[in-house]
Design a protein around this motif. Structure first.
Motif, mmCIF file in Angstrom:
data_model
loop_
_atom_site.group_PDB
_atom_site.id
_atom_site.type_symbol
_atom_site.label_atom_id
_atom_site.label_comp_id
_atom_site.label_asym_id
_atom_site.label_seq_id
_atom_site.Cartn_x
_atom_site.Cartn_y
_atom_site.Cartn_z
ATOM 1 N N VAL A 1 0.451 -0.934 -0.209
ATOM 2 C CA VAL A 1 0.215 -0.108 0.227
ATOM 3 C C VAL A 1 0.866 0.886 -0.115
ATOM 4 C CG1 VAL A 1 -1.387 1.345 1.091
ATOM 5 C CG2 VAL A 1 -1.584 -1.389 1.503
ATOM 6 N N PHE A 2 0.850 2.295 -1.180
ATOM 7 C CA PHE A 2 1.678 2.846 -1.276
ATOM 8 C C PHE A 2 0.990 4.335 -0.453
ATOM 9 C CE2 PHE A 2 3.713 1.178 -4.607
ATOM 10 C CZ PHE A 2 4.656 1.559 -4.073
ATOM 11 N N ARG A 3 0.001 4.940 -0.429
ATOM 12 C CA ARG A 3 -0.626 5.467 0.321
ATOM 13 C C ARG A 3 -1.766 5.786 1.033
ATOM 14 N NH1 ARG A 3 -3.302 10.647 -0.107
ATOM 15 N NH2 ARG A 3 -3.238 12.212 1.635
ATOM 16 N N THR A 4 -2.461 5.266 2.487
ATOM 17 C CA THR A 4 -3.372 5.338 2.987
ATOM 18 C C THR A 4 -4.204 5.628 4.059
ATOM 19 O OG1 THR A 4 -4.930 3.526 3.654
ATOM 20 C CG2 THR A 4 -3.414 3.411 4.545
ATOM 21 N N CYS A 5 -5.107 6.461 4.251
ATOM 22 C CA CYS A 5 -6.120 7.799 5.239
ATOM 23 C C CYS A 5 -7.494 7.519 5.921
ATOM 24 C CB CYS A 5 -6.588 8.417 4.234
ATOM 25 S SG CYS A 5 -5.260 9.195 3.105
ATOM 26 N N GLY B 1 -10.499 -5.243 13.430
ATOM 27 C CA GLY B 1 -8.709 -4.509 12.617
ATOM 28 C C GLY B 1 -8.384 -4.525 11.199
ATOM 29 N N TYR B 2 -7.046 -3.704 10.668
ATOM 30 C CA TYR B 2 -7.255 -4.351 9.455
ATOM 31 C C TYR B 2 -6.043 -5.253 9.417
ATOM 32 C CZ TYR B 2 -8.703 0.387 7.379
ATOM 33 O OH TYR B 2 -9.889 1.342 7.698
ATOM 34 N N ILE B 3 -5.863 -6.492 8.856
ATOM 35 C CA ILE B 3 -4.856 -7.075 8.469
ATOM 36 C C ILE B 3 -4.131 -7.369 7.324
ATOM 37 C CG2 ILE B 3 -4.363 -9.853 8.311
ATOM 38 C CD1 ILE B 3 -6.841 -10.340 9.520
ATOM 39 N N VAL B 4 -2.902 -6.473 7.017
ATOM 40 C CA VAL B 4 -1.370 -5.893 7.147
ATOM 41 C C VAL B 4 -0.735 -7.258 6.651
ATOM 42 C CG1 VAL B 4 -0.386 -3.991 6.030
ATOM 43 C CG2 VAL B 4 -2.004 -3.642 7.832
ATOM 44 N N MET B 5 -0.787 -7.949 5.774
ATOM 45 C CA MET B 5 -0.562 -8.525 5.487
ATOM 46 C C MET B 5 1.757 -7.761 4.127
ATOM 47 S SD MET B 5 -2.407 -11.590 4.393
ATOM 48 C CE MET B 5 -1.050 -13.082 4.065
ATOM 49 N N GLY B 6 1.176 -7.175 3.563
ATOM 50 C CA GLY B 6 2.532 -6.578 3.030
ATOM 51 C C GLY B 6 2.877 -5.379 3.549
ATOM 52 N N ARG B 7 3.555 -4.666 2.920
ATOM 53 C CA ARG B 7 4.269 -2.486 3.264
ATOM 54 C C ARG B 7 2.582 -1.565 2.932
ATOM 55 N NH1 ARG B 7 7.095 -5.672 0.221
ATOM 56 N NH2 ARG B 7 8.670 -7.104 0.896
ATOM 57 N N PRO C 1 -2.308 6.274 11.282
ATOM 58 C CA PRO C 1 -1.734 5.193 11.262
ATOM 59 C C PRO C 1 -2.324 4.485 12.822
ATOM 60 C CG PRO C 1 -0.827 7.003 12.533
ATOM 61 C CD PRO C 1 -1.719 7.424 11.688
ATOM 62 N N GLU C 2 -2.298 5.168 13.560
ATOM 63 C CA GLU C 2 -3.398 4.035 14.703
ATOM 64 C C GLU C 2 -4.207 3.096 13.714
ATOM 65 O OE1 GLU C 2 -6.643 7.284 13.636
ATOM 66 O OE2 GLU C 2 -4.528 7.125 14.065
ATOM 67 N N PRO D 1 8.219 0.551 8.866
ATOM 68 C CA PRO D 1 9.454 1.039 8.840
ATOM 69 C C PRO D 1 10.466 0.879 7.920
ATOM 70 C CG PRO D 1 8.951 0.264 10.999
ATOM 71 C CD PRO D 1 7.385 -0.167 10.035
ATOM 72 N N SER D 2 10.884 1.716 7.272
ATOM 73 C CA SER D 2 11.834 1.466 6.120
ATOM 74 C C SER D 2 13.041 0.879 6.740
ATOM 75 C CB SER D 2 11.726 3.379 5.150
ATOM 76 O OG SER D 2 12.397 3.928 6.728
ATOM 77 N N ALA D 3 13.114 1.004 7.505
ATOM 78 C CA ALA D 3 14.252 -0.236 8.357
ATOM 79 C C ALA D 3 13.445 -1.834 7.370
ATOM 80 C CB ALA D 3 14.980 0.143 9.310
#
Length: 642
Positions: free
Chosen positions: A273-277, A289-295, A302-303, A309-311
């Protein structure tokens, strides 16, 4: 006897397998268009329940196919029993008579070899259809009013929004790849009351309010790439359990995504996901809640969805495919003249950021080169279109009269008291008072172009309260309606203007701004609450949209206030805002003839009527259309121009 019939069909190129006396399956290869009826035979046509057709078929064949599916050429019911049709290996030919000719309005026929013709299965009670694998277009009403249960459109097919009208028995639907032009998904889904599972492939744009009040929908899946999906998209879905994004998502719109979905448990992002609001679901008691499997590269909430994190990003960690899709999407849309290009171009810095942080120098260089190629050329297509338009033509027109409610109007008095408008406007000259009210609306109402129509009366007080109550924004139209009423309540004549492009028939993107009458200047002045924007000439004299348009056409200097911005995040410039976006949207300018509190009713129709200013010799569909700019920019009654 059954063996003899089977042999006869083999001789004719038609193979029929018998499952029972009343249920038969047929496989027919049509070598010569127009011979389907002969291959099946008059004796057997009303016994078949399942047919596979291969080869090239024409209008006569489609007429026969409709017959055995239960509907004739004049829409009459026939004895046909076919409920399953497989056309996977079929192409179309133009020969024969129209397959619908009962009424002139319903005459239908083949138009090209890979287009499923208009009305092909209209009103046929078929339950299953496999469309030709090489289909490029599915015509108007081609599958409308059928008994379809499941449908999987060919991946690359273009479909019209009425193709499934009234298919109330459809339970599972997979859509083809949808481009930015396919903006009528909501219309496509209307009336599909039994739909339980909906799957999108690649899709470039989904507008707000697309998924509302679908009583049976349980699963919503985006299996491929998503360019942009607005906020306020999913509402009042009583059985919806899951939403999945399996591929790359370039961007999302406003903070609210889902609301009033009592069975929804989670939303899954399986790819980058490049950008989300998006924020948390509203009124969804089972939502975990959201299940985020990618980046997630960038998150405005952000809550609800934290950025990754880019690291933790690695060059070889699956970025290549996401970059490829993102770059192709930008290249397809960066010169889009319908406002969509802005969304695509705005993602260049996001991709550039990731490429730099993971060390993909080749992608970083391509994004840099693309950015440089756009500098100085952005909006040139819009400007050229505007410059080629005919001039206005003055005719001495004086009607319809455009009117303005007096500040003594009871509703405007209520507005003035509620907002304490005298305090907001201040005690300065008229220009400072106009600007103060403009800034107040901009600062207190978040612009959200993808937000649905608010569920309230369209007056300034209720629009303000619904935003506070639902923590939502408004699109440009409702922000302009708010500003207009507040200006009128302060005794400042004002209009809200709908600004559209030359391609108004196919381009639903428009922008709504305001003009306020300045007594001190003796003229109208441009005010845009969405961007806190106003325009002036090289001497700092404020301009109205007609003057801005003429300066754009003639290449004369234009200035934009330095603090023009979008939601206090993105600064606006003359090149981006005036020479690109508004150059597109100053071709047709429409005003309401009655400017008051609640200028539009529940059905979004003006309480008065609309008058539209267009260039001479330009066709626009409207009740009152004029090319007389002197009439359109006439001062309010009792005021004098300078």
């Amino acid at each position: 006897m059954e063996g003899m019939r089977l042999w006869m069909f083999l001789l004719l190129g038609c193979v029929m397998s018998v499952s029972s006396v009343e249920a038969k399956k047929a496989v027919v290869r049509v070598k010569h268009p127009g011979t389907l009826s002969k291959l099946v035979g008059e004796r057997n046509k009303y016994r078949i329940t399942d047919i596979t057709v291969r080869g090239v078929i024409n209008n006569d064949d489609i007429r026969f196919l409709r017959d055995i599916c239960g509907r004739g050429a004049g829409m009459e019911t026939t004895g046909g029993k076919v409920r399953s049709v497989n056309l996977r290996d079929v192409e179309f030919s133009k020969g024969g008579q129209p397959f619908l000719d009962g009424q002139k309005a319903y005459r239908a026929y083949v138009t090209s070899e890979h287009t499923v013709p208009d009305c092909m299965f209209f009103m046929c009670p078929v339950e299953n259809i496999i469309l030709p694998v090489h289909t490029d277009t599915v015509g108007h009403w081609a599958l409308s009013r059928t008994s379809l249960r499941t449908l999987d459109f060919p991946r690359e097919a273009y479909i019209h929004s009425n193709v499934l009208t009234d298919d109330s028995m459809l339970t599972e639907l997979t859509l083809p790849v949808l481009s930015w032009k396919d903006r009528s998904v909501r219309r496509l889904l209307e009336g599909l009351k039994s739909l339980r599972k909906l799957v999108f492939r690649d899709v470039e744009y989904i507008s707000g309010g697309t998924f509302e009040r679908m009583p049976a929908l349980e699963e919503l899946t985006f299996s491929g790439f998503v360019g942009h999906i607005d906020g306020y998209c999913v509402n009042e879905m009583p059985r919806l359990c899951s939403i999945r994004f399996d591929g790359t998502v370039m961007s999302t719109g406003g903070s609210q995504f889902v609301k009033d979905c009592p069975e929804l448990e989670n939303i899954v992002f399986g790819g980058t996901v490049f950008r989300t609001c998006y924020g948390n679901a509203v009124n969804c008691p089972k939502f975990k809640g959201y299940i985020v499997m990618g980046r997630v590269v960038s998150s405005e909430c952000p809550e609800a969805i934290p950025a990754t994190p880019s690291a933790s990003w690695g060059k070889a960690d699956g970025w290549a495919e996401a970059f490829r899709q993102a770059e192709e999407w930008i290249l397809r849309n960066k010169y889009n003249n319908e406002g969509f290009g802005f969304i695509a171009i705005s993602k260049i810095p996001v991709i550039e950021k990731v490429a730099g942080e993971i060390g993909d120098t080749a992608m970083y260089a391509r994004m840099e080169a693309m950015k440089e190629s756009l500098e100085g050329t952005e909006g040139s297509t819009h400007l050229e279109t505007l410059k080629l338009s005919f001039p206005y033509r003055r005719t001495g027109q004086c009607t319809p009269v455009i009117g303005y409610a007096y500040p003594s109007d009871s509703l405007l008095c209520r507005t003035r008291d509620y907002f304490n408008l005298d305090s907001i406007a201040g005690g300065g000259d008229d220009i400072s008072r106009i600007k103060n009210i403009l800034y107040w609306v901009h600062d207190h109402i978040r612009h959200d172009g993808g937000s649905p129509r608010p569920d309230c009366r369209l007056n300034a007080i209720e629009l303000y309260e619904v935003c506070r109550r639902e923590n939502r924004g408004l699109n440009c139209r409702f922000m302009a309606i708010m500003l207009n009423e507040m200006l009128l309540a302060e005794g400042i004549p004002a209009r809200y203007l709908t600004c559209q492009s030359r391609e108004w028939r196919t381009d639903p993107d428009c922008h709504v701004i305001n003009v306020a009458w300045s007594t001190s200047l003796g003229k109208w002045v441009w005010m845009d609450p969405s961007f806190a924007a106003y325009a002036s000439d090289e001497n700092g004299v404020l301009l109205h949209p007609g003057e801005v348009r003429e300066r754009l056409r003639l290449g004369l200097p234009l200035l934009l206030n330095e603090d023009a911005n979008w939601n206090h995040k993105n600064k606006q410039t003359v090149d981006r805002y005036l020479k690109d976006y508004m150059a597109k949207n100053l071709y047709v300018i429409s005003a309401n003839t009655l400017n008051q509190s609640e200028p539009e009713g529940a059905s979004a129709h003006p309480q008065g009527t609309s008058v539209s200013l267009v260039p001479d010799k330009f066709h626009f569909r409207g009740k009152y259309v004029t090319s007389d700019d002197e009439y359109f920019w006439r001062p309010p009654a009792g005021q004098a121009a300078r």
